[in-house]
Write a protein that holds these residues in place. Structure first.
Motif, PDB file in Angstrom:
ATOM      1  N   ILE A   1       0.973  -0.742  -0.010  1.00  0.00           N
ATOM      2  CA  ILE A   1       0.161   0.245   0.313  1.00  0.00           C
ATOM      3  C   ILE A   1       0.948   1.022   0.505  1.00  0.00           C
ATOM      4  N   GLU A   2       0.455   2.140  -0.539  1.00  0.00           N
ATOM      5  CA  GLU A   2       1.848   3.765  -1.028  1.00  0.00           C
ATOM      6  C   GLU A   2       0.403   4.615  -0.735  1.00  0.00           C
ATOM      7  N   VAL A   3       0.963   5.824   0.029  1.00  0.00           N
ATOM      8  CA  VAL A   3       0.444   5.975   0.623  1.00  0.00           C
ATOM      9  C   VAL A   3       0.689   7.932  -0.081  1.00  0.00           C
ATOM     10  N   ASN A   4      -0.250   9.052   0.209  1.00  0.00           N
ATOM     11  CA  ASN A   4       1.042  10.365  -0.724  1.00  0.00           C
ATOM     12  C   ASN A   4       0.093  11.432   0.869  1.00  0.00           C
ATOM     13  N   ARG A   5       1.834  11.012   0.888  1.00  0.00           N
ATOM     14  CA  ARG A   5       2.238  12.041   2.273  1.00  0.00           C
ATOM     15  C   ARG A   5       1.331  13.264   2.056  1.00  0.00           C
ATOM     16  N   THR A   6       1.186  14.233   1.476  1.00  0.00           N
ATOM     17  CA  THR A   6       0.545  15.708   1.497  1.00  0.00           C
ATOM     18  C   THR A   6      -0.484  15.462   1.720  1.00  0.00           C
ATOM     19  N   TYR A   7      -1.556  14.917   1.915  1.00  0.00           N
ATOM     20  CA  TYR A   7      -2.461  14.229   2.394  1.00  0.00           C
ATOM     21  C   TYR A   7      -2.793  14.313   4.132  1.00  0.00           C
ATOM     22  N   PHE A   8      -1.793  14.025   4.339  1.00  0.00           N
ATOM     23  CA  PHE A   8      -1.323  13.765   5.689  1.00  0.00           C
ATOM     24  C   PHE A   8      -1.018  15.339   6.064  1.00  0.00           C
ATOM     25  N   GLU A   9      -0.002  15.857   5.409  1.00  0.00           N
ATOM     26  CA  GLU A   9       0.384  17.446   5.733  1.00  0.00           C
ATOM     27  C   GLU A   9      -0.541  18.110   6.101  1.00  0.00           C
ATOM     28  N   GLN A  10      -1.394  17.859   5.141  1.00  0.00           N
ATOM     29  CA  GLN A  10      -2.329  18.544   4.901  1.00  0.00           C
ATOM     30  C   GLN A  10      -4.070  18.630   5.705  1.00  0.00           C
TER      31      GLN A  10
ATOM     32  N   TYR B   1      -7.082  -4.457   0.030  1.00  0.00           N
ATOM     33  CA  TYR B   1      -6.108  -4.891   0.105  1.00  0.00           C
ATOM     34  C   TYR B   1      -6.680  -6.894   0.549  1.00  0.00           C
ATOM     35  N   HIS B   2      -7.494  -6.933   1.880  1.00  0.00           N
ATOM     36  CA  HIS B   2      -7.847  -7.657   1.899  1.00  0.00           C
ATOM     37  C   HIS B   2      -9.000  -8.785   1.065  1.00  0.00           C
ATOM     38  N   LEU B   3     -10.143  -7.939   0.430  1.00  0.00           N
ATOM     39  CA  LEU B   3     -10.711  -7.900  -0.757  1.00  0.00           C
ATOM     40  C   LEU B   3      -9.901  -9.287  -1.512  1.00  0.00           C
ATOM     41  N   HIS B   4      -8.908  -8.274  -2.218  1.00  0.00           N
ATOM     42  CA  HIS B   4      -7.892  -8.564  -3.329  1.00  0.00           C
ATOM     43  C   HIS B   4      -7.410 -10.494  -2.520  1.00  0.00           C
ATOM     44  N   LEU B   5      -6.616 -10.219  -1.688  1.00  0.00           N
ATOM     45  CA  LEU B   5      -6.472 -11.692  -0.717  1.00  0.00           C
ATOM     46  C   LEU B   5      -7.194 -12.968  -0.518  1.00  0.00           C
TER      47      LEU B   5
END
Length: 157
Positions: free
Chosen positions: A46-55, A72-76
């Motif tokens: 899982i990749e997350v955009n840091r800008t969303y956390f900062e803003q 993630y869980h549904l795909h697995l």
């Protein structure tokens, strides 16, 4: 927040809301621009955009993580993990995850360019109106095979 803390947070949210462990990697991706996060089908990371956390802070980050963990869980489990699937929508409601993340306030919105390019043939004066530019070195008049020239560009906003 660094990638280690993000990893720990994702693992905690996975156990708390899904009662299942997160066994892959979670990290901030600085290349993400238009999305809060993404689940990678091949690596299950899982990749997350840091800008969303900062803003927006931790509440937005929690929402993004829960949303990506739904994928993630549904795909697995081999269930419908895409946005349009009923399994996905049901799990989103169950864990109270947002379907979309909040738009970034300083994100540049692409304005649609309404322009018309007008070309004419030097020989027969045939007029061509196009939205996309024509390479006048390569293309010729379809009527007489004469040379094309750009006459004008009309724009409306």
């Amino acid at each position: 927040m660094d990638n280690k803390k993000l990893q720990k947070l994702v693992e905690e949210i996975s156990i708390k809301f899904f009662q299942k462990p997160f066994r892959h990697q979670a990290l901030f991706n600085p290349r993400l621009r238009s999305t809060g996060g993404r689940y990678l089908l091949g690596s299950h990371n899982i990749e997350v955009n840091r800008t969303y956390f900062e803003q927006f802070g931790e509440t937005e980050l929690y929402g993004i993580i829960k949303h990506e963990l739904c994928h993630y869980h549904l795909h697995l489990e081999g269930k419908g993990y895409q946005h349009r699937d009923p399994d996905f929508r049901q799990l989103l409601k169950q864990v109270e995850a947002p379907r979309f993340c909040s738009p970034l306030p300083n994100a540049k919105k692409a304005k649609p360019v309404n322009r018309i390019l007008v070309y004419a043939c030097k020989t027969c004066s045939q007029v061509y109106k196009r939205k996309r530019a024509i390479n006048t070195e390569k293309y010729v008049c379809g009527k007489c095979r004469g040379q094309l020239i750009k006459v004008k560009e009309l724009t409306s906003s």
